[in-house]
Design an enzyme around this catalytic site. Structure first.
Site, PDB file in Angstrom:
ATOM      1  N   ARG A  64       0.804  -1.234   0.000  1.00  0.00           N
ATOM      2  CA  ARG A  64       0.000   0.000   0.000  1.00  0.00           C
ATOM      3  C   ARG A  64       0.832   1.276   0.000  1.00  0.00           C
ATOM      4  NH1 ARG A  64      -2.719  -3.252   2.658  1.00  0.00           N
ATOM      5  NH2 ARG A  64      -0.851  -4.502   2.878  1.00  0.00           N
ATOM      6  N   THR A  65       1.988   1.276   0.672  1.00  0.00           N
ATOM      7  CA  THR A  65       2.771   2.519   0.667  1.00  0.00           C
ATOM      8  C   THR A  65       3.300   2.767  -0.737  1.00  0.00           C
ATOM      9  OG1 THR A  65       3.407   2.015   2.935  1.00  0.00           O
ATOM     10  CG2 THR A  65       4.610   3.789   1.847  1.00  0.00           C
ATOM     11  N   LYS A  93      26.649  -4.398  -8.624  1.00  0.00           N
ATOM     12  CA  LYS A  93      28.036  -4.354  -9.149  1.00  0.00           C
ATOM     13  C   LYS A  93      28.976  -3.684  -8.147  1.00  0.00           C
ATOM     14  CE  LYS A  93      26.260  -2.569 -13.070  1.00  0.00           C
ATOM     15  NZ  LYS A  93      26.291  -1.865 -14.354  1.00  0.00           N
ATOM     16  N   ARG A 114      11.815   3.361   0.715  1.00  0.00           N
ATOM     17  CA  ARG A 114      11.599   2.404   1.813  1.00  0.00           C
ATOM     18  C   ARG A 114      12.831   1.526   1.892  1.00  0.00           C
ATOM     19  NH1 ARG A 114       6.534  -1.227   3.440  1.00  0.00           N
ATOM     20  NH2 ARG A 114       5.935   0.857   4.112  1.00  0.00           N
ATOM     21  N   HIS A 147       8.067   5.635  10.194  1.00  0.00           N
ATOM     22  CA  HIS A 147       7.179   5.563   9.024  1.00  0.00           C
ATOM     23  C   HIS A 147       6.333   6.852   9.061  1.00  0.00           C
ATOM     24  CE1 HIS A 147       5.022   4.026   5.713  1.00  0.00           C
ATOM     25  NE2 HIS A 147       4.660   2.835   6.165  1.00  0.00           N
TER      26      HIS A 147
HETATM   27  N1   CP Z   1       1.201   0.193   6.041  1.00  0.00           N
HETATM   28  C1   CP Z   1       2.209  -0.160   5.249  1.00  0.00           C
HETATM   29  O1   CP Z   1       3.323   0.385   5.337  1.00  0.00           O
HETATM   30  O2   CP Z   1       1.904  -1.150   4.356  1.00  0.00           O
HETATM   31  P1   CP Z   1       2.860  -1.723   3.220  1.00  0.00           P
HETATM   32  O3   CP Z   1       4.016  -2.418   3.932  1.00  0.00           O
HETATM   33  O4   CP Z   1       2.021  -2.652   2.398  1.00  0.00           O
HETATM   34  O5   CP Z   1       3.379  -0.566   2.423  1.00  0.00           O
END
Ligand code: CP
Length: 332
Positions: A64-65, A93, A114, A147
């Site tokens: 979702r993120t 590499k 991420r 987050h």
């Molecule tokens: N809530 C959330 O971070 O979900 P994902 O890991 O699916 O991005």
């Protein structure tokens, strides 16, 4: 006119947000949702950042993120590039992560990343700030650390849920699960100290209690909180129940399997214990800690929370690029 700040607005930690910013983000997100109601509104949004490009560098799994950030870019007309596995980049590499991210900055106007590595987003933001092309870094989840964009969408969801009930001020927020390694817990609990008289109930098995550094931070901020393993007692008191899963991707030796978390699972039989005005949230993905039977309860907010993430990230991108002042509804 688009306003380009002297220094880019990095989004690295929820601790950078204050109450005026949070209130503004909630209003902005509400207004953006109104643009979604018409073709003209959506076409207006698509023109706002059509000259900008984003890099989505997601080297830790995400559904979702990733999708909500990508869709937020599309809503604003931005082009996107992506890397979802560092083994497909020149890191394979032997290129350093610093050089890789600096390379992305040659081609795009924002990097949304991420990573399993805590602190990496901050390091890259500092590095790019010293280059000839400093661009914003958005932390879309950094290991068990932070987050911040999830925390923004959680605040938006809470605010919206309590809009006719006094807002977030004065509420009791229950957080359940792996509180030790849950980055959404860390980022959201830090933000709640921006609200008056909020109490957090941290509910978990002893092995998953909040970390010492989070406990100290909350104490320093004067945030009221309690730590308990009394799940049903806390359920009765909560205005919001924020469920989380076990974060076993951070196990070093399968230690999560030795923890019995079943007493902390929310099931349909618990629903009568809860306030009629309470809301149930979860950052998702879920496992057995949140029974699918709860999905049809009117207090379940997690699917809306997930969609709110897309609108919150649209709002955030308009802030980053200084076009938020163009989000104004026409006079009727
Ligand atoms: N809530 C959330 O971070 O979900 P994902 O890991 O699916 O991005």
């Amino acid at each position: 006119m688009e306003v380009t700040p002297a220094k880019p607005l990095h989004v690295l930690s929820s601790s950078q947000f204050d109450r005026p910013f949070l209130d503004h983000m909630c209003q902005l997100t509400d207004t953006i949702r109104r643009f979604d109601k018409s073709k003209e509104g959506l076409m207006y949004l698509q023109g706002l950042l059509a000259h900008r490009r984003a890099m989505l560098y997601f080297t830790q799994p995400s559904t979702r993120t990733f999708l909500s950030c990508q869709t937020a870019c599309q809503i604003l007309g931005m082009g996107t590039n992506e890397i979802r596995d560092s083994s497909t980049s020149s890191e394979r590499k032997g290129e350093s992560i610093e050089d890789s991210l600096r390379t992305f900055s040659s081609y795009v106007d924002v990097i949304i990343m991420r990573t399993p590595v805590p602190g990496l987003c901050d390091r890259i933001a500092n590095l790019l700030d010293e280059t000839e092309r400093p661009i914003p870094i958005v932390n879309a989840g950094s290991g068990p650390d932070e987050h911040p964009t999830q925390a923004l969408l959680d605040i938006y969801t809470l605010n919206r849920s309590f809009v006719r009930n006094g807002g977030i001020d004065g509420k009791t927020i229950m957080m359940v699960g792996d509180l030790k390694r849950g980055r959404t817990i860390r980022s959201l609990s830090g933000l709640l100290s921006n609200y008056r008289d909020v109490k957090i109930l941290f509910v978990s098995p002893p092995e998953f209690r909040i970390s010492d550094d989070l406990r100290q931070k909350l104490q320093q901020k004067g945030q009221k909180f309690e730590e308990t393993d009394q799940f049903t007692d806390a359920l009765r008191m909560a205005d919001a129940v924020y469920m989380t899963r076990v974060q076993d991707e951070y196990d070093t030796n399968g230690e999560s399997k030795k923890v019995d978390s079943r007493r902390f699972h929310l099931k349909a039989e618990h629903l009568p214990l809860m306030k009629s005005t309470a809301v149930i949230m979860h950052p998702l993905p879920r496992r057995e800690e949140l029974d699918v039977a709860i999905d049809t309860d009117p207090r379940a907010r997690y699917w809306r929370q997930e969609r709110n993430g897309m609108w919150t990230r649209v709002a955030l991108l308009t802030k980053i690029f200084g076009v938020d002042r163009k989000i104004v509804l026409p006079e009727l």
